[in-house]
Design a protein around this motif. Structure first.
Motif, short mmCIF file in Angstrom:
data_model
loop_
_atom_site.label_atom_id
_atom_site.label_comp_id
_atom_site.label_asym_id
_atom_site.label_seq_id
_atom_site.Cartn_x
_atom_site.Cartn_y
_atom_site.Cartn_z
N GLY A 463 0.85 -1.19 0.00
CA GLY A 463 0.00 0.00 0.00
C GLY A 463 0.88 1.23 0.00
O GLY A 463 2.06 1.17 -0.34
N ASP A 464 0.32 2.35 0.39
CA ASP A 464 1.05 3.61 0.45
C ASP A 464 0.65 4.32 1.75
O ASP A 464 -0.22 5.18 1.75
CB ASP A 464 0.73 4.46 -0.78
CG ASP A 464 1.55 5.75 -0.82
OD1 ASP A 464 2.45 5.90 0.02
OD2 ASP A 464 1.28 6.60 -1.70
N VAL A 465 1.28 3.88 2.84
CA VAL A 465 0.90 4.39 4.16
C VAL A 465 2.17 4.74 4.93
O VAL A 465 3.05 3.90 5.10
CB VAL A 465 0.09 3.35 4.97
CG1 VAL A 465 -0.30 3.91 6.33
CG2 VAL A 465 -1.14 2.90 4.18
N ASP A 466 2.26 5.99 5.39
CA ASP A 466 3.32 6.36 6.32
C ASP A 466 2.98 5.79 7.70
O ASP A 466 1.80 5.75 8.09
CB ASP A 466 3.46 7.88 6.41
CG ASP A 466 4.03 8.48 5.13
OD1 ASP A 466 4.47 7.70 4.25
OD2 ASP A 466 4.04 9.72 5.01
N GLY A 467 4.00 5.35 8.43
CA GLY A 467 3.71 4.78 9.73
C GLY A 467 4.95 4.14 10.32
O GLY A 467 6.07 4.33 9.85
N VAL A 468 4.74 3.36 11.36
CA VAL A 468 5.84 2.74 12.10
C VAL A 468 5.84 1.23 11.85
O VAL A 468 4.80 0.58 12.01
CB VAL A 468 5.73 3.03 13.61
CG1 VAL A 468 6.82 2.30 14.38
CG2 VAL A 468 5.79 4.53 13.86
N GLY A 469 6.98 0.70 11.47
CA GLY A 469 7.16 -0.74 11.33
C GLY A 469 6.15 -1.37 10.40
O GLY A 469 6.00 -1.00 9.25
N ILE A 470 5.44 -2.33 10.93
CA ILE A 470 4.49 -3.09 10.12
C ILE A 470 3.27 -2.27 9.71
O ILE A 470 2.55 -2.63 8.78
CB ILE A 470 4.08 -4.37 10.89
CG1 ILE A 470 3.86 -5.52 9.92
CG2 ILE A 470 2.89 -4.13 11.79
CD1 ILE A 470 3.92 -6.87 10.57
N ASN A 471 3.04 -1.16 10.38
CA ASN A 471 1.90 -0.29 10.02
C ASN A 471 2.21 0.58 8.81
O ASN A 471 1.30 1.13 8.20
CB ASN A 471 1.51 0.59 11.21
CG ASN A 471 0.96 -0.23 12.36
OD1 ASN A 471 0.19 -1.16 12.14
ND2 ASN A 471 1.38 0.08 13.58
N ALA A 472 3.49 0.73 8.49
CA ALA A 472 3.85 1.42 7.25
C ALA A 472 3.64 0.47 6.09
O ALA A 472 3.81 -0.74 6.21
CB ALA A 472 5.31 1.88 7.30
N LYS A 473 3.25 1.01 4.94
CA LYS A 473 3.04 0.17 3.76
C LYS A 473 3.77 0.77 2.56
O LYS A 473 3.71 1.98 2.30
CB LYS A 473 1.54 0.04 3.44
CG LYS A 473 0.78 -0.79 4.48
CD LYS A 473 1.20 -2.26 4.47
CE LYS A 473 0.48 -3.07 5.53
NZ LYS A 473 1.11 -2.99 6.86
N LEU A 474 4.47 -0.11 1.86
CA LEU A 474 5.20 0.22 0.64
C LEU A 474 4.61 -0.60 -0.50
O LEU A 474 3.82 -1.53 -0.26
CB LEU A 474 6.69 -0.11 0.79
CG LEU A 474 7.41 0.44 2.03
CD1 LEU A 474 8.80 -0.19 2.15
CD2 LEU A 474 7.51 1.96 1.96
N GLN A 475 5.04 -0.29 -1.73
CA GLN A 475 4.59 -1.09 -2.86
C GLN A 475 5.76 -1.34 -3.82
O GLN A 475 6.17 -0.45 -4.54
CB GLN A 475 3.42 -0.42 -3.60
CG GLN A 475 2.85 -1.32 -4.67
CD GLN A 475 1.58 -0.78 -5.32
OE1 GLN A 475 1.02 -1.44 -6.19
NE2 GLN A 475 1.12 0.38 -4.93
N GLY A 516 3.09 10.87 -5.89
CA GLY A 516 2.41 9.66 -6.33
C GLY A 516 1.93 9.76 -7.75
O GLY A 516 1.56 8.76 -8.37
N ASP A 517 1.95 10.99 -8.29
CA ASP A 517 1.59 11.21 -9.69
C ASP A 517 2.82 10.90 -10.55
O ASP A 517 3.95 11.15 -10.14
CB ASP A 517 1.18 12.68 -9.87
CG ASP A 517 0.54 12.95 -11.21
OD1 ASP A 517 0.61 12.07 -12.10
OD2 ASP A 517 -0.03 14.04 -11.39
N THR A 518 2.60 10.36 -11.75
CA THR A 518 3.73 10.01 -12.61
C THR A 518 4.04 11.08 -13.64
O THR A 518 4.96 10.90 -14.44
CB THR A 518 3.47 8.68 -13.34
OG1 THR A 518 2.25 8.77 -14.07
CG2 THR A 518 3.39 7.53 -12.34
#
Length: 726
Positions: A463-475, A516-518
């Protein structure tokens, strides 16, 4: 030539005869026996009373690499044609491309052979012609490609798997099909015998096909899909993997090229700079005028000596390896798709830079190449040149473990080293698990840093979520670089088109740059800057600058960490750099056409009253060992032909991200009902890989739920279970 009357155009019509042939080939010993069996088979199929013919390409489809749209029964008449049903994100499809390139180099259209790529998209972005253009360019596809965005040919021929090859005779008559990758010998055998058979009968035409390569219409570009970038901290020079041009560039910090090594075409040759060639190189590391290169599609580690101006091979044998242990001397050790490299030191306290760490994406592991005799953590003394696995079982998973050989990675694609305490680790961008992980330099323990989730088998926690550890999401992150000055890690969050920053002490992950825009914004503040699948990054200028390989924008972006401004590094002239256009806004999802083979399951009627909510619980089972295709959106759709009022204002579709946690679909009956009877259809499309990942399948199923609507309140109703075993 008009399309002949067919005996039915599905692939199933070929199955009995071709299965008998393949069993017979298992018993054949000599090549002459095999040729004879295939010749007899073609003679048999050619003699059928009615051809098993393919439908012609529908009018209005978009074509690449041709002068004009093509017809099976006009332009391709008199040719043996290989139809390649593919989609550009499918790794199995990419593994097939070298076989197709080899076939094209063996037989030309003048010999009577033509390959046509039929791009049958998995998900919406793949249907966009501009994205297919980028893939055709990146993977050097030089045969005609048609964008069958609605998969009409796929459906007509009952294709169910990427990749699928169908070999046609000169009348558009189907002769063979090959499913999945790894069939090069059969591909060459079948096509060569088909050409011989029809040439013997005078049915092959030697006319040339009107090929017009898409890449020939592009302006010159200084960079093409640059994958990685690194800095020589002594001279401030940059080393750029100009992946699409199959070359390595060494440039001064103002962008002026000092050395261009390899390219423009792929190859595998050592020697002086003017003769050396690479094939889609990715990771680069430089020290003391020596550059090490992850020569990805050659499955090699190469060494560039800038003083001697020579290139040599230090690991790999030039073909994809399956060994997951290693231990041989580098140039005798097969390896698989190395994606990044970084220097490190063996067990001594002195910083010797005598190890080259390798992100071995093809076997989902971290390997080491000993540049001098030394030790790895918890290992005996190793000889110079030894190349071996350090961490990762080879299973594709997101598994952390104190024992490095029991840990699991999923296509590790980026590496960075923090040798100093308290870190003393390798940072790993593990792309398919959408995580950043650490590997201890003291004992090899593999630990989680950010992204993903706790279930090691779930590779869909992106996903695309700022956060800590496992709560952060990358793609699908492809790159990482360590900022020793600030004790921060920068991440190329590739499929989110962003650069993120991680504090390894707190595990806090935040967006540093990218909207997030290309769209390509040339010069801007961090908050306004844009990227398009950035693949690599590195720190330079004593920690002031962050260089980013902005891969699909074909640029190196320069981020000033003090002024918070982003600019483009001019390589030659930036005016000529090719820039991909923006992705069009995604339209509302439309219901795809169900394959003819899709089961239609009628459910028992359900009685409901206005305002009541019905729930449908998916309970689908894949074949044993199969798994949903990474990042391909398996999905469901609701429809109600003739009673569209039932779905007014509803969201009629959704994704299925995890086969072990399937969604429950809710449908509230409107307060104002226009009919007392209706049928709701639930269509499900699943994309999954076989146990050995040699082929990707698409399967669909239709559930039909009759509804009877009454004014009488029905009370609480259990969810309707939609069960099916594929």
């Amino acid at each position: 030539m008009a399309a002949p009357r067919a005996r039915g155009c599905g692939l199933s019509g070929l199955l009995p005869a071709q299965t008998s042939l393949e069993y017979a080939l298992l018993d054949a010993v000599t090549q002459q026996e095999k040729d004879g069996l295939v010749y007899q088979y073609v003679q048999k199929v050619d003699g059928w009373e009615q051809d098993l013919s393919v439908p012609d390409f529908p009018e209005g489809l978009e074509w690449l690499n041709t002068e004009e749209p093509m017809s099976v029964y006009k332009d391709l008449c008199g040719k043996v044609v290989v139809l390649d049903f593919f989609t550009y994100c499918c790794i199995n499809c990419l593994h097939l491309l070298p076989d197709l390139h080899a076939l094209e180099h063996t037989y030309s259209d003048k010999d009577g052979l033509l390959i046509v790529g039929i791009h049958s998209a998995k998900f919406p972005n793949e249907k966009v012609l501009d994205n297919i253009k980028s893939a055709v360019l990146r993977y050097n596809i030089t045969h005609p490609v048609v964008n069958d965005a609605d998969a009409s040919l796929w459906q007509e021929l009952e294709v169910s798997c990427w990749p699928t090859l169908i070999i046609l005779g000169p009348r558009g008559n189907m002769l063979f099909s090959l499913i999945g990758e790894g069939h090069k010998d059969k591909l060459f055998l079948y096509t060569s015998i088909a050409l011989k058979y029809y040439k013997d009968r005078g049915q092959i035409r030697d006319n040339k096909i009107g090929i017009k390569l898409y890449k020939d219409s592009l302006p010159p570009s200084p960079l093409l899909f640059p994958g990685k970038v690194t800095v020589d901290h002594v001279t401030n020079r940059l080393v750029i993997a100009d992946t699409g041009h199959h070359r390595i560039l060494v440039v001064w910090k103002n962008g002026q090229i000092q050395y261009s090594i390899g390219g423009p075409n792929p190859g595998r040759k050592d020697g002086i700079f003017s003769e050396s060639t690479f094939n889609s190189p990715q990771g680069v590391a430089i020290m003391n005028n020596i550059i090490y290169v992850a020569d990805t599609e050659n499955h090699l580690i190469r060494k560039i000596d800038l003083e001697a101006e020579k290139v040599s091979t230090v690991a790999g044998i030039g073909i994809q390896g399956t060994d997951k242990e290693g231990g041989a001397k580098g140039e005798q050790q097969p390896i698989s798709s190395p994606w990044d490299v970084v220097f490190g030191s063996s067990g001594s306290d002195v910083q010797r830079d005598d190890i080259l760490w390798i992100a071995m994406a093809g076997t989902h592991q971290i390997w080491a190449l000993l540049l001098d005799s030394g030790k790895l953590p918890k290992k005996n003394e190793l000889k110079k040149g030894t190349c071996l696995r350090f961490a990762g079982s080879g299973n594709e998973e997101n598994r952390n473990n104190a024992y490095p050989h029991k840990a699991g990675f999923a296509q590790p694609s980026g590496l960075s080293l923090a040798s100093e305490d308290p870190w003393s680790c390798l940072f790993v961008a593990d792309s398919e698990s959408s995580t950043v992980r650490t590997v201890s330099l003291k004992d090899g323990a593999v630990k989680h840093l950010v992204g993903g989730e706790r279930d090691p088998m779930n590779l869909f926690a992106f996903g695309d979520v700022d956060g800590v550890g496992i709560n952060a999401k990358l793609q699908h992150p492809l790159g990482v670089t360590w900022d020793k000055k600030r004790n921060l890690l920068y991440v190329a969050d590739s499929y989110n088109h962003k650069i993120k920053v991680v504090d390894p002490k707190t595990k806090n992950c935040t967006t540093l740059a990218g909207t997030g825009d290309t769209n390509d914004v040339i010069s801007s503040s961090f908050t306004e800057s844009t990227f398009n699948e950035p693949g690599g990054l590195c720190i330079g200028e004593n920690g002031r600058l962050l260089y980013v390989a902005d891969t699909n924008n074909h640029q190196i972006k320069v981020m000033d960490l003090e002024t918070k401004m982003t600019s483009v590094l001019p390589i030659f002239t930036s005016e000529n750099a090719m820039v991909d256009g923006p992705f069009p806004a995604e339209e509302q999802r439309t219901l795809p056409k169900l394959p003819k083979s899709a089961p239609n399951i009628g459910l028992s009627p359900v009685t409901a009253c206005p305002g009541q909510t019905l729930q449908f619980k998916l309970r689908l089972e894949l074949p044993s060992g199969a798994k949903l295709t990474e990042e391909a959106p398996s999905c469901w759709f609701l429809s109600a032909d003739g009673n569209e009022w039932l779905l007014q204002g509803k969201i009629p579709s959704g994704d299925i991200g995890n086969i072990s946690n399937q969604p429950t679909i809710s449908l509230q009956i409107p307060a104002d009902c226009l009919s007392l009877e209706a049928v709701v259809s639930i269509s499900v499309f699943l994309y999954y890989c076989s146990t050995d990942s040699s082929a990707c399948m698409m399967k669909a199923i239709l559930f039909s739920q009759p509804l009877q609507i009454t004014d009488t309140e029905q009370g609480c109703m259990a969810p309707v279970e939609l069960r099916y075993v594929f």
